[in-house]
Design a protein around this motif. Structure first.
Motif, PDB file in Angstrom:
ATOM      1  N   ASP A  10      81.806  34.911  28.464  1.00  0.00           N
ATOM      2  CA  ASP A  10      81.437  33.918  29.469  1.00  0.00           C
ATOM      3  C   ASP A  10      80.572  32.865  28.785  1.00  0.00           C
ATOM      4  OD1 ASP A  10      82.775  35.328  31.397  1.00  0.00           O
ATOM      5  OD2 ASP A  10      80.982  36.293  32.210  1.00  0.00           O
ATOM      6  N   THR A  11      80.791  31.618  29.117  1.00  0.00           N
ATOM      7  CA  THR A  11      80.138  30.535  28.387  1.00  0.00           C
ATOM      8  C   THR A  11      78.628  30.704  28.336  1.00  0.00           C
ATOM      9  OG1 THR A  11      81.937  29.014  28.912  1.00  0.00           O
ATOM     10  CG2 THR A  11      79.846  28.037  28.284  1.00  0.00           C
ATOM     11  N   GLU A  12      78.019  31.065  29.447  1.00  0.00           N
ATOM     12  CA  GLU A  12      76.559  31.208  29.445  1.00  0.00           C
ATOM     13  C   GLU A  12      76.112  32.368  28.554  1.00  0.00           C
ATOM     14  OE1 GLU A  12      74.474  30.904  33.157  1.00  0.00           O
ATOM     15  OE2 GLU A  12      76.071  29.693  34.043  1.00  0.00           O
ATOM     16  N   ALA A  13      76.952  33.389  28.406  1.00  0.00           N
ATOM     17  CA  ALA A  13      76.608  34.539  27.563  1.00  0.00           C
ATOM     18  C   ALA A  13      76.815  34.240  26.082  1.00  0.00           C
ATOM     19  CB  ALA A  13      77.440  35.752  27.962  1.00  0.00           C
ATOM     20  N   ALA A  14      77.433  33.100  25.769  1.00  0.00           N
ATOM     21  CA  ALA A  14      77.723  32.763  24.372  1.00  0.00           C
ATOM     22  C   ALA A  14      76.570  32.049  23.683  1.00  0.00           C
ATOM     23  CB  ALA A  14      78.982  31.887  24.308  1.00  0.00           C
ATOM     24  N   GLY A  51      82.715  26.601  14.403  1.00  0.00           N
ATOM     25  CA  GLY A  51      81.540  26.745  13.556  1.00  0.00           C
ATOM     26  C   GLY A  51      80.275  26.206  14.181  1.00  0.00           C
ATOM     27  N   THR A  52      80.390  25.524  15.333  1.00  0.00           N
ATOM     28  CA  THR A  52      79.206  25.000  16.016  1.00  0.00           C
ATOM     29  C   THR A  52      78.392  26.140  16.620  1.00  0.00           C
ATOM     30  OG1 THR A  52      80.318  22.930  16.589  1.00  0.00           O
ATOM     31  CG2 THR A  52      78.397  23.528  17.902  1.00  0.00           C
ATOM     32  N   ARG A  53      77.078  26.109  16.395  1.00  0.00           N
ATOM     33  CA  ARG A  53      76.219  27.093  17.048  1.00  0.00           C
ATOM     34  C   ARG A  53      75.991  26.644  18.496  1.00  0.00           C
ATOM     35  NH1 ARG A  53      70.647  28.904  17.749  1.00  0.00           N
ATOM     36  NH2 ARG A  53      70.620  31.183  17.495  1.00  0.00           N
ATOM     37  N   LEU A  54      76.175  27.570  19.406  1.00  0.00           N
ATOM     38  CA  LEU A  54      76.128  27.234  20.821  1.00  0.00           C
ATOM     39  C   LEU A  54      74.687  27.309  21.321  1.00  0.00           C
ATOM     40  CD1 LEU A  54      79.372  29.143  21.777  1.00  0.00           C
ATOM     41  CD2 LEU A  54      79.051  26.658  21.776  1.00  0.00           C
ATOM     42  N   HIS A  64      84.912  24.678  30.448  1.00  0.00           N
ATOM     43  CA  HIS A  64      85.105  25.990  29.836  1.00  0.00           C
ATOM     44  C   HIS A  64      84.219  27.042  30.505  1.00  0.00           C
ATOM     45  CE1 HIS A  64      87.636  24.778  26.401  1.00  0.00           C
ATOM     46  NE2 HIS A  64      86.977  23.626  26.495  1.00  0.00           N
ATOM     47  N   GLY A  65      84.862  28.013  31.152  1.00  0.00           N
ATOM     48  CA  GLY A  65      84.134  29.135  31.734  1.00  0.00           C
ATOM     49  C   GLY A  65      83.956  30.272  30.752  1.00  0.00           C
ATOM     50  N   THR A  66      84.806  30.305  29.723  1.00  0.00           N
ATOM     51  CA  THR A  66      84.686  31.278  28.639  1.00  0.00           C
ATOM     52  C   THR A  66      84.900  30.552  27.319  1.00  0.00           C
ATOM     53  OG1 THR A  66      87.048  31.848  28.732  1.00  0.00           O
ATOM     54  CG2 THR A  66      85.534  33.196  30.054  1.00  0.00           C
ATOM     55  N   LEU A  67      84.393  31.151  26.238  1.00  0.00           N
ATOM     56  CA  LEU A  67      84.522  30.545  24.917  1.00  0.00           C
ATOM     57  C   LEU A  67      84.844  31.614  23.876  1.00  0.00           C
ATOM     58  CD1 LEU A  67      81.452  28.118  24.880  1.00  0.00           C
ATOM     59  CD2 LEU A  67      83.867  27.446  24.958  1.00  0.00           C
TER      60      LEU A  67
END
Length: 396
Positions: free
Chosen positions: A24-28, A144-147, A160-163
């Motif tokens: 989930d995007t927020e968990a990433a 490679g981008t740090r989220l 994006h809801g997931t990544l």
């Protein structure tokens, strides 16, 4: 001995980014993007007002015929001489092409005019055009981008809801030494508290990893073998202490008995010379063992220069090495010998001075430091006012 750059390159060639998992995007948060992220929507989705005021059509004065609010657009078409009240973020009504901001408006009932002395705003004034941020199909984040917080918000805004991210590696930390006491409150006169394991774990956790602690372990081959058996299936094993060649430095021998092969040992840096890298073949790939020196400052510096880049690379960072910044020396820095030196420094107002002690066991000076001053090998003395490179630290 390898120099720093050679040793870092040798280490990083051993690692491959971990398998991809979808979160989930927020968990990433804190993870590294495994694939390019393309926008699934256009932002803004329509022409929006950038200010509170009036969306106008033609030259004034204008008759107000409605309102456009964020989330509730005006349902109609503006004719010449008409306007709507509009709020920041609201859709521009069809037929309007600019915004008269609220403080520049003269209001008389439903008639709106430019205030005295104010000119008609030019076309598209105070308008955020559709797609000015990004359009559907644009690459908004590269692999490679740090989220961090802003990339995370961008990914959500792009639909994006997931990544896809690279899974964090399993990591174990083993600190060894007969003198180490696991309980700092019950430390005998011939012991010192075991602080390296906690320190390395504290450095690793912000990367999104939860390491397994295996120590402290005595300088004993049997005890080391039992501890290593608990690390059979971790991708990265970090050891501290015992990697040199003294009579009681048994980590290299224990690793060989375990099936590991030493890739290199000793790096021309100070502190941190007895750094070791080893590998071990497993069914699932190559296990990487990073042996750090036992002195706490040496352990910290080599973890910063080697362990953290190794973990970042395993998580998919394509540029994992730390970067230097420039500071002005506010004190004289001594000349260096054949090894590259990393002085613990205290930086303030773009200036830097060395900490009170540069001993590799001095934790007080390390805790007070907020940077490492990078002094190349065989450097002449640096005078006050010279520009020197530093690595920023996050110690507090």
């Amino acid at each position: 001995m390898l120099n720093l750059e050679e040793a870092q390159e040798r280490l990083l060639t051993l690692v491959k980014p971990g398998p991809i998992e979808w979160l989930d995007t927020e968990a990433a948060l804190g993870f590294y993007l495994a694939e390019d992220a393309k926008a699934r929507r256009t932002q803004p989705p329509a022409d929006l007002s950038a200010m509170d005021g009036y969306a106008i059509c033609g030259e004034g004065p204008w008759q107000r015929v409605g309102e456009s609010r964020a989330g509730e657009p005006f349902d109609g078409y503006l004719e010449h001489g008409q306007c709507t009240r509009i709020s920041t973020g609201a859709h521009m009504p069809q037929g309007s092409d600019r915004v008269l901001i609220q403080e520049n408006a003269a209001i008389s009932g439903e008639t709106i005019a430019s205030a005295e002395g104010e000119e008609l705003p030019p076309p598209d004034r105070h308008v955020r055009k559709r797609g000015f941020d990004f359009a559907e199909g644009d690459t908004v984040l590269s692999a490679g981008t740090r989220l961090g917080p802003a990339p995370l918000a961008l990914a959500i805004s792009a639909g994006h809801g997931t990544l896809p991210v690279h899974k964090a590696p399993n990591i174990a930390i083993l600190d060894s030494g007969d003198e180490l006491a696991s309980d700092p409150a019950a430390c005998g006169p011939d012991q010192i508290p075991a602080s390296n394991g906690a320190m390395i774990e504290a450095m690793v956790r912000p990367l999104g990893c939860t390491p397994h602690r295996l120590g402290p372990v005595a300088d004993d081959l049997e005890a080391l073998a039992k501890a290593l058996a608990r690390a059979n299936d971790v991708e990265i094993l970090i050891t501290t202490g015992g990697a040199s060649v003294g009579d009681h430095d048994l980590v290299q021998q224990a690793l060989r008995d375990w099936g590991a092969e030493i890739d290199f040992w000793k790096v021309a840096i100070k502190p941190g010379k007895p750094l070791m890298v080893a590998t071990r073949d497993r069914d699932w790939g190559t296990q990487i063992i990073l042996g750090l020196p036992g002195n706490p400052v040496s352990s910290f510096v080599t973890a910063f220069l080697f362990a953290l880049p190794l973990i970042r690379a395993a998580m998919g960072d394509r540029d994992p090495l730390p970067k230097t910044e420039s500071r002005i020396a506010s004190a004289t820095l001594p000349a260096t010998g054949p090894r590259q030196e990393f002085l613990r420094g205290i930086s303030s107002d773009n200036e830097v001075a060395p900490a009170s002690s540069q001993d590799s066991s001095a934790l007080l000076a390390l805790a007070q430091a907020n940077c490492l001053i990078n002094r190349p090998s065989d450097s002449a003395e640096a005078a006050i006012g010279d520009v020197v490179p530093v690595y920023n630290l996050r110690n507090g």
